[in-house]
Design a protein around this motif. Structure first.
Motif, short mmCIF file in Angstrom:
data_model
loop_
_atom_site.label_atom_id
_atom_site.label_comp_id
_atom_site.label_asym_id
_atom_site.label_seq_id
_atom_site.Cartn_x
_atom_site.Cartn_y
_atom_site.Cartn_z
N ASN A 316 0.70 -1.60 0.03
CA ASN A 316 0.41 -0.27 -0.28
C ASN A 316 1.35 1.36 0.23
N PRO A 317 1.86 1.28 -0.72
CA PRO A 317 2.35 2.90 -1.70
C PRO A 317 1.78 4.26 -1.14
N ILE A 318 2.28 5.25 -0.54
CA ILE A 318 1.85 6.36 -1.17
C ILE A 318 2.29 7.40 -3.02
N PHE A 319 1.85 7.56 -3.44
CA PHE A 319 2.08 7.34 -4.88
C PHE A 319 2.18 9.21 -4.25
N GLN A 320 3.15 9.64 -5.13
CA GLN A 320 3.18 11.27 -4.79
C GLN A 320 2.78 11.85 -6.59
N ALA A 335 6.20 -1.40 -13.23
CA ALA A 335 6.06 0.00 -13.40
C ALA A 335 5.69 0.19 -11.48
N LEU A 336 5.42 -0.54 -10.77
CA LEU A 336 5.36 0.09 -9.47
C LEU A 336 7.31 0.79 -8.71
N ALA A 337 8.06 -0.15 -9.36
CA ALA A 337 9.11 0.96 -9.13
C ALA A 337 9.88 1.90 -9.49
N ALA A 338 9.04 2.14 -11.16
CA ALA A 338 8.80 3.20 -11.90
C ALA A 338 8.12 3.86 -11.21
#
Length: 590
Positions: A316-320, A335-338
């Motif tokens: 559940n990462p926080i996306f900027q 894609a998540l790492a990018a």
């Protein structure tokens, strides 16, 4: 027809019968007889017929009258019919010149059989004829049952007879005919294949019997039309089947694949990444909308691939917010790492913090979009172009009419965005926030002014609601402690131009400057907003907390701890606490 009339009188001979009688007389040398005598049979011998093969020897004219006639060469019916042997009539004929090439002299008929000289002949020259049909005694006989065709005891068939039918005809001098039926039916001639052509038929080398029955040519046009109709029906049926199958597949593809076990992987395989694309993440976006955005940009294979990957891996990462540069056909993991790598965030993303003024906001827009700052400042000089009402007091004081109307948030713009488009985007976002808080259109400027002070004086939502209450309590006409003066350091600093000096304390110069924004000098609200408030500050201006507070002070700049007081004496106690902390932390922005 019968040879005689019913009363016994001889019927006149037909033209055909006359020709046949003349031929017989010429062959036999018999004297013409009357019809009554024609019934007596006259014997015909082979010796009496001239031979078609005997050479003709010319003789002198004198010998023709005095010398005895030599024996006549036998003649045949074929020579008579074909004209090989001339027929001598009963009368005089044209004399033949002995000197003519090929001229022959007919031998004289025997004296006993010579025709009377007084009987005049016709001079008839024969032509090839069909075999003479004997006169029938049965007037009612028909060609189908005429027995003379099948006589088995007659002379051989004449050369001009049609086919070998096994029937022969006997010709007698009495012009009567007899016929006998063969004991066995004649054998049918074997059928020959129809190999002849029309040219053979006209040349005489074959007959219609050899060619056989030739069917009429088929109607090719009708056959072509029928073929096209059949083809059209087949194509129509096949098209209907294909259309139905396509509809079923498009409607139930997922279920069909699931039932048949044909489900495709939701994610791309590793190593297929190629090309370049961009994905925009807005503020507040979570896994599902980001997953759909990745699929729409061609990054992931399906719309649920990225979201399912987050669920499966329990992340559940926080996306900027921003615009990120990625590749096409990436795995969800890549894609998540990018997206979590700041280096992939594109430069035309502008992030505007809360509490910034118009000048600071335009600077951030220029840095995020690449639009020259001068272009943004020129575009901001006409607030009416964006639907913002111009306050004459603000304009007269040299203030910025767009102050408070450029909403603080993170924005992403398409490449090539113009200064006007960028500013309009921020203004529209402010109106959206005012409407969400229930602010009437006529009160927008007043609420933005209050909210801008709240935004600059407090950090937390609970403190913002208390600050909103302090402002309302100080503006109360019945307040006998502050007499309508807000005495907010942020307003004095804005009017004097030291709002961003990096100090929470107000200088004496700023505190005493008579500018229209200085609430230490002027009672009530300043003439306009002093910053751009966010959603929380705008909502706090509309929904203040309940309380009797007239004072507040931040005693810890690092944590933002703020203490609210009802009396001035209590407030001075907390002011000393703040001063003690600042002396211990000289570099903390006191």
């Amino acid at each position: 027809m019968p040879d005689s009339s019913p009363d016994g009188a001889a019927a006149p001979l037909s033209r055909r019968a006359a020709r046949e009688a003349a031929a017989r007389q010429a062959a036999t040398g018999a004297t013409p007889v009357t019809p009554q005598a024609e019934s007596a049979p006259v014997p015909v011998s082979a010796a009496s017929l001239p031979s078609a093969h005997a050479p003709a020897t010319p003789v002198p004219a004198q010998a023709q009258s005095s010398a005895p006639a030599p024996a006549a060469a036998p003649v045949s019916w074929e020579s008579l019919i074909t004209g090989a042997t001339p027929i001598v009539g009963s009368g005089p004929t044209a004399p033949h010149s002995p000197h003519s090439p090929g001229a022959t002299v007919a031998p004289a008929a025997p004296a006993a059989e010579a025709a009377p000289a007084d009987v005049s002949g016709s001079g008839f020259q024969p032509v090839p004829l069909r075999a003479p049909r004997p006169t029938r005694t049965d007037a009612d006989a028909t060609p189908e049952n005429d027995p003379w065709l099948f006589s088995g005891d007659t002379a051989p068939a004449m050369p001009y007879s049609r086919g070998n039918t096994g029937a022969t005809a006997t010709v007698t001098a009495t012009a009567t005919r007899t016929a006998t039926l063969p004991e066995e039916p004649p054998a049918q001639a074997p059928q020959r294949p129809a190999t002849g052509t029309l040219d053979d038929l006209f040349s005489g080398s074959t007959s219609t019997d050899d060619i056989g029955h030739v069917p009429p040519p088929k109607n090719k046009k009708r056959r072509r039309i029928g073929g096209w109709i059949a083809l059209g029906v087949v194509l129509l049926v096949l098209g209907g089947i294909a259309a139905g199958g396509l509809y079923v597949w498009n409607t139930y593809e997922d279920k069909i694949r699931e039932v048949m076990g044909w489900e495709e992987p939701k994610d791309y395989e590793a190593g297929l990444a190629n090309g370049e694309t961009s994905v925009t993440i807005s503020s507040g976006d979570t896994g599902q909308p980001i997953s759909e955005a990745l699929h729409a940009a061609g990054v992931t294979k399906t719309a649920d691939a990225f979201y399912d990957y987050l669920i499966t891996t329990d992340q559940n990462p926080i996306f900027q917010p921003g615009v990120y540069k990625l590749q096409k056909q990436m795995t969800s993991e890549a894609a998540l790492a990018a997206l979590l790598d700041p280096a992939n965030r594109q430069e035309f993303t502008a992030q505007i913090p809360e509490g910034y003024t118009v000048d600071g906001t335009l600077q951030r827009l220029s840095e995020g979009t690449g639009i020259p700052l001068a272009d943004l400042q020129a575009a901001a000089a006409d607030p009416a172009a964006y639907g913002v009402p111009v306050d004459p007091a603000v304009a007269a004081a040299g203030g910025q009419p767009l102050e408070g109307w450029l909403f603080p948030a993170t924005y992403t713009f398409d490449p090539g965005v113009t200064a006007q488009t960028a500013i309009q985007t921020l203004v529209n976002r402010t109106i959206e926030s005012l409407d969400a808080a229930g602010v009437p259109a006529a009160d927008r400027q007043r609420v933005l002014t209050t909210a801008s002070i709240i935004q600059r004086e407090a950090r937390f939502e609970a403190d913002m609601q208390k600050v909103s209450r302090v402002i309302l309590n100080r503006l109360d006409p019945n307040n006998q402690e502050t007499f309508g003066l807000l005495q907010m350091d942020s307003t004095a600093q804005y009017g004097y131009g030291e709002l961003h000096a990096g100090s929470a304390s107000t200088s004496d110069e700023a505190q005493n400057d008579p500018n229209p924004w200085n609430t230490y000098v002027h009672a009530g609200l300043p003439i306009g907003p002093i910053a751009n408030p966010g959603d929380v500050a705008i909502d706090a201006a509309m929904h203040p907390a309940d309380g009797p507070w007239l004072y507040f002070v931040t005693v810890n700049m690092d944590t933002g701890e703020t203490i609210f007081s009802e009396t001035y004496t209590e407030h001075l106690k907390y002011v000393k606490q703040m001063q003690q902390w600042c002396s211990e932390h000289p570099d903390s922005g006191c």
